[in-house]
Motif scaffolding. Structure first.
Motif, PDB file in Angstrom:
ATOM      1  N   LYS A 220     -26.639   0.975 -38.945  1.00 41.30           N
ATOM      2  CA  LYS A 220     -27.463  -0.200 -38.666  1.00 41.30           C
ATOM      3  C   LYS A 220     -26.626  -1.232 -37.919  1.00 41.30           C
ATOM      4  O   LYS A 220     -25.440  -1.401 -38.172  1.00 41.30           O
ATOM      5  N   LEU A 221     -27.280  -1.904 -37.003  1.00 39.63           N
ATOM      6  CA  LEU A 221     -26.592  -2.896 -36.185  1.00 39.63           C
ATOM      7  C   LEU A 221     -26.417  -4.200 -36.959  1.00 39.63           C
ATOM      8  O   LEU A 221     -27.299  -4.614 -37.710  1.00 39.63           O
ATOM      9  N   THR A 222     -25.292  -4.834 -36.724  1.00 38.87           N
ATOM     10  CA  THR A 222     -25.070  -6.140 -37.340  1.00 38.87           C
ATOM     11  C   THR A 222     -25.814  -7.189 -36.528  1.00 38.87           C
ATOM     12  O   THR A 222     -26.288  -6.929 -35.419  1.00 38.87           O
ATOM     13  N   LYS A 223     -25.884  -8.399 -37.068  1.00 39.79           N
ATOM     14  CA  LYS A 223     -26.588  -9.476 -36.369  1.00 39.79           C
ATOM     15  C   LYS A 223     -25.916  -9.801 -35.043  1.00 39.79           C
ATOM     16  O   LYS A 223     -26.584 -10.080 -34.045  1.00 39.79           O
TER      17      LYS A 223
ATOM     18  N   GLU B 248     -24.211  -7.743 -33.121  1.00 38.06           N
ATOM     19  CA  GLU B 248     -24.496  -6.681 -32.156  1.00 38.06           C
ATOM     20  C   GLU B 248     -25.913  -6.830 -31.595  1.00 38.06           C
ATOM     21  O   GLU B 248     -26.141  -6.619 -30.402  1.00 38.06           O
ATOM     22  N   LYS B 249     -26.842  -7.206 -32.450  1.00 35.65           N
ATOM     23  CA  LYS B 249     -28.215  -7.421 -31.982  1.00 35.65           C
ATOM     24  C   LYS B 249     -28.274  -8.572 -30.986  1.00 35.65           C
ATOM     25  O   LYS B 249     -28.990  -8.508 -29.986  1.00 35.65           O
ATOM     26  N   LYS B 250     -27.506  -9.653 -31.248  1.00 39.60           N
ATOM     27  CA  LYS B 250     -27.478 -10.791 -30.321  1.00 39.60           C
ATOM     28  C   LYS B 250     -26.898 -10.380 -28.977  1.00 39.60           C
ATOM     29  O   LYS B 250     -27.380 -10.794 -27.921  1.00 39.60           O
ATOM     30  N   GLN B 251     -25.841  -9.568 -29.002  1.00 40.24           N
ATOM     31  CA  GLN B 251     -25.232  -9.116 -27.753  1.00 40.24           C
ATOM     32  C   GLN B 251     -26.209  -8.255 -26.952  1.00 40.24           C
ATOM     33  O   GLN B 251     -26.263  -8.341 -25.727  1.00 40.24           O
ATOM     34  N   ILE B 252     -26.969  -7.445 -27.638  1.00 46.31           N
ATOM     35  CA  ILE B 252     -27.959  -6.609 -26.943  1.00 46.31           C
ATOM     36  C   ILE B 252     -29.023  -7.483 -26.297  1.00 46.31           C
ATOM     37  O   ILE B 252     -29.438  -7.249 -25.163  1.00 46.31           O
ATOM     38  N   LYS B 253     -29.454  -8.524 -27.012  1.00 51.40           N
ATOM     39  CA  LYS B 253     -30.465  -9.426 -26.452  1.00 51.40           C
ATOM     40  C   LYS B 253     -29.919 -10.180 -25.249  1.00 51.40           C
ATOM     41  O   LYS B 253     -30.632 -10.444 -24.287  1.00 51.40           O
ATOM     42  N   LYS B 254     -28.627 -10.559 -25.296  1.00 53.56           N
ATOM     43  CA  LYS B 254     -28.030 -11.258 -24.160  1.00 53.56           C
ATOM     44  C   LYS B 254     -27.948 -10.341 -22.949  1.00 53.56           C
ATOM     45  O   LYS B 254     -28.095 -10.779 -21.812  1.00 53.56           O
ATOM     46  N   ALA B 255     -27.693  -9.073 -23.171  1.00 53.67           N
ATOM     47  CA  ALA B 255     -27.574  -8.117 -22.074  1.00 53.67           C
ATOM     48  C   ALA B 255     -28.938  -7.731 -21.510  1.00 53.67           C
ATOM     49  O   ALA B 255     -29.029  -7.238 -20.391  1.00 53.67           O
ATOM     50  N   ALA B 256     -29.991  -7.982 -22.234  1.00 55.91           N
ATOM     51  CA  ALA B 256     -31.335  -7.577 -21.805  1.00 55.91           C
ATOM     52  C   ALA B 256     -31.760  -8.222 -20.487  1.00 55.91           C
ATOM     53  O   ALA B 256     -32.322  -7.539 -19.634  1.00 55.91           O
ATOM     54  N   PRO B 257     -31.525  -9.533 -20.229  1.00 56.90           N
ATOM     55  CA  PRO B 257     -31.922 -10.086 -18.927  1.00 56.90           C
ATOM     56  C   PRO B 257     -31.216  -9.395 -17.762  1.00 56.90           C
ATOM     57  O   PRO B 257     -31.805  -9.203 -16.704  1.00 56.90           O
ATOM     58  N   ASP B 258     -29.944  -9.027 -17.951  1.00 57.85           N
ATOM     59  CA  ASP B 258     -29.237  -8.308 -16.895  1.00 57.85           C
ATOM     60  C   ASP B 258     -29.911  -6.970 -16.620  1.00 57.85           C
ATOM     61  O   ASP B 258     -30.030  -6.548 -15.469  1.00 57.85           O
ATOM     62  N   LEU B 259     -30.345  -6.311 -17.670  1.00 62.38           N
ATOM     63  CA  LEU B 259     -31.025  -5.029 -17.499  1.00 62.38           C
ATOM     64  C   LEU B 259     -32.340  -5.208 -16.750  1.00 62.38           C
ATOM     65  O   LEU B 259     -32.687  -4.399 -15.890  1.00 62.38           O
ATOM     66  N   LYS B 260     -33.059  -6.274 -17.060  1.00 59.15           N
ATOM     67  CA  LYS B 260     -34.325  -6.523 -16.365  1.00 59.15           C
ATOM     68  C   LYS B 260     -34.080  -6.765 -14.881  1.00 59.15           C
ATOM     69  O   LYS B 260     -34.815  -6.262 -14.034  1.00 59.15           O
ATOM     70  N   ARG B 261     -33.041  -7.552 -14.577  1.00 61.92           N
ATOM     71  CA  ARG B 261     -32.731  -7.833 -13.178  1.00 61.92           C
ATOM     72  C   ARG B 261     -32.316  -6.542 -12.460  1.00 61.92           C
ATOM     73  O   ARG B 261     -32.726  -6.292 -11.325  1.00 61.92           O
ATOM     74  N   GLU B 262     -31.522  -5.715 -13.144  1.00 56.63           N
ATOM     75  CA  GLU B 262     -31.106  -4.451 -12.538  1.00 56.63           C
ATOM     76  C   GLU B 262     -32.301  -3.533 -12.304  1.00 56.63           C
ATOM     77  O   GLU B 262     -32.392  -2.876 -11.265  1.00 56.63           O
ATOM     78  N   LYS B 263     -33.222  -3.501 -13.249  1.00 56.19           N
ATOM     79  CA  LYS B 263     -34.421  -2.677 -13.067  1.00 56.19           C
ATOM     80  C   LYS B 263     -35.235  -3.174 -11.882  1.00 56.19           C
ATOM     81  O   LYS B 263     -35.743  -2.382 -11.087  1.00 56.19           O
ATOM     82  N   LEU B 264     -35.359  -4.494 -11.760  1.00 55.56           N
ATOM     83  CA  LEU B 264     -36.114  -5.076 -10.653  1.00 55.56           C
ATOM     84  C   LEU B 264     -35.457  -4.730  -9.317  1.00 55.56           C
ATOM     85  O   LEU B 264     -36.141  -4.348  -8.359  1.00 55.56           O
ATOM     86  N   MET B 265     -34.139  -4.831  -9.263  1.00 55.74           N
ATOM     87  CA  MET B 265     -33.428  -4.503  -8.023  1.00 55.74           C
ATOM     88  C   MET B 265     -33.569  -3.017  -7.696  1.00 55.74           C
ATOM     89  O   MET B 265     -33.749  -2.644  -6.529  1.00 55.74           O
TER      90      MET B 265
END
Length: 200
Positions: free
Chosen positions: A109-112, A114-131
């Protein structure tokens, strides 16, 4: 038959035995629960499984050449059913397997944090998907225009005819027109001559 339905049938057999105050033939269970689809041997197998689990759940008498001929409930039957019966055993066994398989999966199970880091990385993933989608769209449009230009050049552009070839074709058409015109005039004269001869 699945283990779930077997557990359900075993509980129903015990409930039926509990409802009756006397001994009954094993054939009665067959008539009540399984007659059109299963055999009497299958009922005997399920009763043996009940007795193998706990021999005090049913009182059994043999007869007519059978080990299990007559059945009746015991004092342990009601207690066992109140605790949940075979269905409860089945559910507990399934829960054990679920727990065991969950442990085998190795997904901690992910710690809190780790979950925050994943959420922070999510906008970068969205931008990469858009590009990436933009790049794929540009390549697709480029490919489409290439196909259209190839198609236009090979099929739709008119062939240019040299001037002397054009003049020669026009002269042939004129000569053909003159010959057809002369033939039609000759046919017209003959038709006129025939009409004149008919009128006289």
């Amino acid at each position: 038959m699945s283990e779930f339905f077997k557990a359900e049938l075993k509980d129903r057999f015990l409930e039926y035995a509990l409802e009756r105050s006397d001994y009954f033939q094993i054939y009665t269970l067959y008539d009540e629960f399984l007659k059109p689809n299963y055999s009497l041997e299958y009922v005997q197998k399920l009763v043996r499984e009940i007795l193998d689990y706990d021999s005090t759940l049913l009182d059994v008498m043999g007869g007519n050449g059978l080990d299990i001929f007559m059945l009746a409930s015991t004092s342990g039957t009601e207690d066992f059913l109140e605790e949940g019966g075979f269905m409860n055993l089945y559910v507990r066994e399934e829960e054990k397997w679920d727990t065991f398989l969950g442990q085998l999966s190795g997904m901690p199970k992910l710690t809190k944090e780790e979950k925050k880091q994943i959420k922070k990385a999510a906008p970068d993933l969205k931008r990469e998907k858009l590009m990436l989608m933009g790049l794929i769209s540009a390549v697709a449009v480029s490919f489409l225009f290439t196909l259209i230009s190839i198609f236009n050049e090979t099929l739709l552009k008119p062939e240019y005819v040299p001037a002397d070839e054009f003049e020669r074709r026009m002269e042939q058409l004129r000569e053909q027109y003159i010959l057809e015109n002369q033939k039609l005039q000759l046919d017209l004269r003959e038709a006129q001559h025939i009409l004149d001869s008919i009128q006289e």
